[in-house]
Scaffold this active site. Structure first.
Site, PDB file in Angstrom:
ATOM      1  CB  CYS A  40       4.398   4.776   7.956  1.00  0.00           C
ATOM      2  SG  CYS A  40       3.661   4.998   6.334  1.00  0.00           S
ATOM      3  CB  CYS A  67      18.269 -31.298   2.332  1.00  0.00           C
ATOM      4  SG  CYS A  67      17.304 -31.812   0.903  1.00  0.00           S
ATOM      5  CB  THR A 113       4.404  -2.279   5.433  1.00  0.00           C
ATOM      6  OG1 THR A 113       4.657  -0.878   5.477  1.00  0.00           O
ATOM      7  CG2 THR A 113       2.970  -2.551   5.823  1.00  0.00           C
ATOM      8  CB  CYS A 121      19.208 -39.382   2.251  1.00  0.00           C
ATOM      9  SG  CYS A 121      17.996 -38.194   2.865  1.00  0.00           S
ATOM     10  CG  ASN A 129       3.256   4.753  11.968  1.00  0.00           C
ATOM     11  OD1 ASN A 129       4.325   4.276  11.629  1.00  0.00           O
ATOM     12  ND2 ASN A 129       2.177   4.752  11.204  1.00  0.00           N
ATOM     13  CG  ASN A 181      -0.292   0.599   2.436  1.00  0.00           C
ATOM     14  OD1 ASN A 181      -0.338   1.807   2.646  1.00  0.00           O
ATOM     15  ND2 ASN A 181       0.351  -0.250   3.236  1.00  0.00           N
TER      16      ASN A 181
END
Lengths: 465, 446
Positions: free
Chosen positions: B135, B413, B201, B410, B132, B73
């Site tokens: 942002c 993993c 974010t 093997c 905040n 956003n």
């Protein structure tokens, strides 16, 4: 008849399965696990790389998706519509073992093919494009001309593959329109004649020459003699299919109102004004019988009765075809064998049957139908459609070309399609006795590659020998 | 029946599910409906001097037919006057006294401006304040948001200003767009913060329109980087939460944010020490109603595990996160394939060959290309009842399609197990390596 569908048929024969819209196509594509060495691709006779074309739909690369399909199967459009996917790709989808619906491979393939044709896309190896096309100046390719007899799927596939390798190819077909049963013999709700012709045009775009001509022995009037072809062409591919439908072999079968299933299908697909009876009797239990019965319903027959001399269990039609037919309103009658078409004023007005019972299994494992003494009955109708399979008519090939036949079919080496006469290759129904479009395409493609191999080997021998 | 009531840094609420500051908490009417739906708290859409937004504002990343795996956003803080927001906070608190209403704040970096907004928010009845500092778009260009959160000294200073007047708990919302999130977490602590919210974010460009060449979201032919959130960011958020939760110099309650979409995500954040979780994208995608299963699912899981309260399991996983150098080099697992449930997709085979250590085999030790070439060369025909006695129906997986693990080779993993579409078909099983546990640190310091 053009590449435009007959309007009435669009209405009477809407698509059996609706097309996918773009969002559902992507969602369905994303369900595909992208198996390694995918069983669906192995199950496809033409070995289309199914997960690859599906992933390309998911990624929005629709041209790439279509070309992935066409690379393996030039008739990808018709196969997406007519293939019995339940016993092929979708039948082998690992999702079955995962308690999930198999990926709708057929509809996804159709989605990619519809996009290809709707956008008038072309093949990257078509006429004038890089890679292949007009006869090359050197090498063996251009000097070896190939004739494909029959204009059906096997020949189309063989010709397309040969063109990719630069070989000049001519398709001989005696019908006004090429495409064979794809054009004339597939139920309209599965594949329209107009779609078959679009595929023919795609093959033509590769530089394949089409000649409308009968090919035959000297006894056939106006036919191109096979000997002439042998002189003109290095190799001959036989994609001649099967012959006319088998006769009932009972009194009255030549009456007006009696029309065999293939002719019936051909007529309604190509003639806008073809009329069907009010009450129709179809005789036979194969997929063509079912196609004809369904079409009769769609064309307006009030009643369609299908009679088969064995039972539901022995019926050769695919079970999904049978299920579909019941929904169309076709009524099925088991254990009844026709003995006479009843006449009135020169027209068929009914069929006389005898009841049968099942005997012991024969060599093929199917139980024989044995007439029951004194159990005759009559069924009134105004149209009779026999659908007893196609006859085999290869005698001429055996006598004039020394091609070995078995049970009326041409004997070939399976991986190459080569007959017992090294100049002749064969594929499709005339070899396999009548299977699917996809089988014919696979046969044609394999034969083309074998012809290329033989031509290259011959050239190399000529150079070094 | 588990007790979900929560006391987070002194803020009490019926459950640990808070709506994060964002479009779902834009106004009082929304927050009241959210509380009716079952949310325990809401962090108000960031309050400050009203801004002007652009359109469009969101873009997303879809994955494999699923919408909004990640959401981006470029919307700024509230576009409504401060007094309107505060009046609505007061109204909400009057009607929902037991629910937590946190005022998210962002104003110019001036002491008196911060003092003013803090006082007015608390006077309106906010149960706590979330500063905040996270942002990452738009506001940061004006010296606010992550411009503050990326500089420990600024974060510390503003926290101090706020704490000079605040009577309610002060949460600092951290930005992940920083080299070491612990630096700002510690600075917040020094400034007197009562708790932390993490993460805000992540800087992102979600994609580009391949027809117009304009990145999304398109604002008149141009775009700007935005903040990324949603399910895609959860692993990043969990790591950053663990970083600050494990740091002895931080030692503050944490409200976990980042891709929380259901109760399982919430349980994971709490296991890493969070006292509450905050949700935004999932509520934007499906509406407030998603909280019902969050509470119900978490409660059922707690009952099953014998946890009575959130505190009973909060932070349980923290001791299980260590540094690589302490991991046991002699712990050995191998892949085992259940032949009865294998569907034969052979994704494990190709994944091991191309993406791992070439120890899963088909057909002896044939290379992938050879296996595919053999299939392509096979002659296959459509089985037709009339012509063939066999009917083609899919049965058990053919043995040739069931891959075989070379357990000696093997390396354990997990890749085959991760790509296998069938639950419990491939299991990773411990085998005795024949050596006692030994870490890299032990080995190199021996």
């Amino acid at each position: 008849m053009s590449s435009q569908p007959i309007p009435q048929n669009l209405e009477r024969f809407p698509d059996l399965h609706p097309a996918l819209d773009s969002q559902s196509a992507v969602a369905e594509a994303n369900r595909c696990l992208f198996c390694f060495d995918a069983p669906c691709a192995a199950a496809c006779p033409t070995h289309i790389d199914v997960p690859r074309f599906i992933k390309k739909i998911g990624s929005g690369n629709l041209r790439g998706s279509a070309l992935t399909i066409l690379d393996a199967n030039i008739l990808g459009l018709s196969c997406s519509r007519v293939c019995p996917v339940d016993v092929l790709c979708e039948g082998s989808c690992v999702m079955h073992r995962y308690n999930k619906k198999p990926i709708e491979i057929g509809r996804l393939q159709r989605y990619a093919m519809d996009h290809f044709y709707a956008n008038q896309e072309t093949l990257p190896y078509g006429r004038g494009s890089v890679g292949v096309s007009e006869p090359r100046p050197s090498g063996s390719g251009p000097t070896h001309r190939v004739a494909c007899l029959g204009g059906g799927p096997a020949s189309l596939a063989c010709a397309a593959e040969l063109r990719r390798h630069g070989y000049p190819v001519t398709i001989f077909d005696n019908r006004p329109l090429p495409g064979g049963l794809n054009t004339y013999g597939v139920a309209e709700y599965k594949l329209r004649a107009s779609d078959s012709l679009r595929e023919v045009e795609l093959v033509r775009s590769l530089g394949v020459e089409f000649r409308q001509a009968e090919v035959g022995g000297s006894d056939v009037p106006n036919a191109v003699p096979l000997e002439d072809l042998e002189r003109e062409f290095s190799f001959i591919f036989l994609g001649v299919g099967l012959g006319a439908m088998e006769r009932l072999g009972i009194p009255g079968e030549h009456l007006r109102g009696v029309i065999d299933a293939l002719r019936f299908i051909e007529r309604y697909k190509t003639s806008p004004d073809f009329a069907v009876g009010r009450c129709v009797v179809v005789i036979g239990g194969g997929n063509t019988a079912i196609d004809a019965a369904n079409a009769a319903r769609r064309l307006g027959a009030e009643e369609v009765h299908l009679f088969y001399r064995r039972t539901e269990k022995e019926m050769p039609a695919f079970s999904f075809e049978y299920d579909h037919s019941k929904i169309e309103g076709v009524r099925f009658h088991w254990l009844a064998q026709p003995v006479e078409v009843v006449e009135q004023d020169g027209r068929a007005v009914g069929v006389k049957f005898v009841e049968t019972r099942l005997g012991q299994p024969d060599a093929t494992g199917r139980r024989n139908a044995i007439p029951v003494e004194g159990s005759h009955f009559e069924y009134a109708c105004d149209m009779v459609i026999p659908a007893l399979g196609q006859s085999r008519f290869m005698g001429m090939l055996h006598s004039t070309c020394g091609i070995e036949l078995k049970g009326g079919s041409i004997v070939v080496d399976r991986p190459t399609g080569r007959t017992t006469n090294p100049k002749y290759y064969a594929g499709g129904d005339c070899v396999n006795g009548g299977r699917e479009v996809v089988d014919a395409v696979a046969d044609g493609k394999r034969a083309a590659l074998a012809i290329v191999g033989q031509a290259v080997a011959a050239a190399s021998e000529a150079t070094h020998g | 029946m588990a007790d979900l009531t929560t006391n987070f840094a002194g803020i009490r609420c019926p459950n640990p599910f808070w709506l994060a500051s964002g479009p779902p908490t834009n106004c009082g009417e929304q927050v009241m409906r959210a509380f009716d739906a079952g949310w325990g708290g809401a962090v108000w859409k960031t309050i400050g001097e009203p801004i002007v937004n652009v359109s469009s504002r969101y873009s997303s990343v879809d994955w494999n037919g699923q919408r909004m795996m990640g959401l981006n956003n470029i919307e700024l803080i509230t576009d409504r006057p401060i007094e309107v927001n505060l009046r609505e906070i007061a109204e909400v608190k009057k009607r929902y006294p037991k629910h937590a209403v946190i005022a998210s704040l962002m104003v110019d970096s001036k002491r008196e401006v911060w003092h003013d907004i803090v006082k007015r928010s608390e006077d309106a009845g906010a149960d706590g304040l979330e500063l905040n500092f996270g942002c990452p778009h738009g506001m940061s260009e004006r010296g606010m948001g992550s411009a503050v959160g990326q500089v420990p000294e600024y974060a510390c200073m503003i926290t101090e200003w706020v704490k000079e007047v605040a009577r309610t708990p002060v949460l600092i919302k951290l930005t992940p767009n920083i080299t070491d999130i612990r630096a700002v977490a510690r600075a917040s602590r020094r400034g007197g913060a009562d708790a932390l919210s993490a993460i805000n974010t992540i800087n992102s460009i979600t994609g580009i329109d391949l027809d117009t060449f304009t990145p999304r979201p398109n604002v008149g032919g141009y775009s700007a980087h935005g903040g990324y959130c949603g399910p895609a960011v959860k692993p990043i958020a969990l790591h950053l939460v663990q970083q600050i939760a494990s740091d002895p110099e931080v030692g503050l309650p944490i409200s976990g944010i980042g891709g929380v979409s259901g109760w399982r995500d919430a349980a994971e954040f709490i296991l890493l020490g969070c006292g509450t979780v905050q949700v935004c994208t999932a509520a934007m995608h499906y509406g407030y109603r998603i909280v019902e299963d969050m509470a119900d699912g978490l409660s059922n899981w707690m009952d099953e595990k014998g946890f009575r309260t959130i505190e009973d399991f909060r932070g349980l996983s923290l001791p299980k996160v260590t540094e690589w150098k302490h991991l046991d080099l002699n712990y050995k697992i191998v892949a085992r394939i259940n032949r009865d449930t294998c569907i034969g997709c052979d994704l494990c085979y190709i994944a091991c060959w191309d993406g791992a250590h070439q120890c899963i085999h088909l057909d002896g030790h044939a290379l992938p290309a050879a296996i595919e070439a053999r299939s392509r060369a096979s002659v296959t025909t459509t089985p037709i009842a009339k012509l063939d006695s066999v009917q083609a129906t899919i049965g058990a997986t053919p043995p040739a399609r069931i891959p075989r693990v070379d357990e000696d080779e093997c390396v354990g993993c997990n890749l085959c197990w991760l790509v296998c579409p069938v639950e419990n078909c491939i299991t990773m099983e411990q085998v005795d390596a024949g050596r006692p546990p030994e870490s890299w640190e032990q080995r190199t310091h021996a």
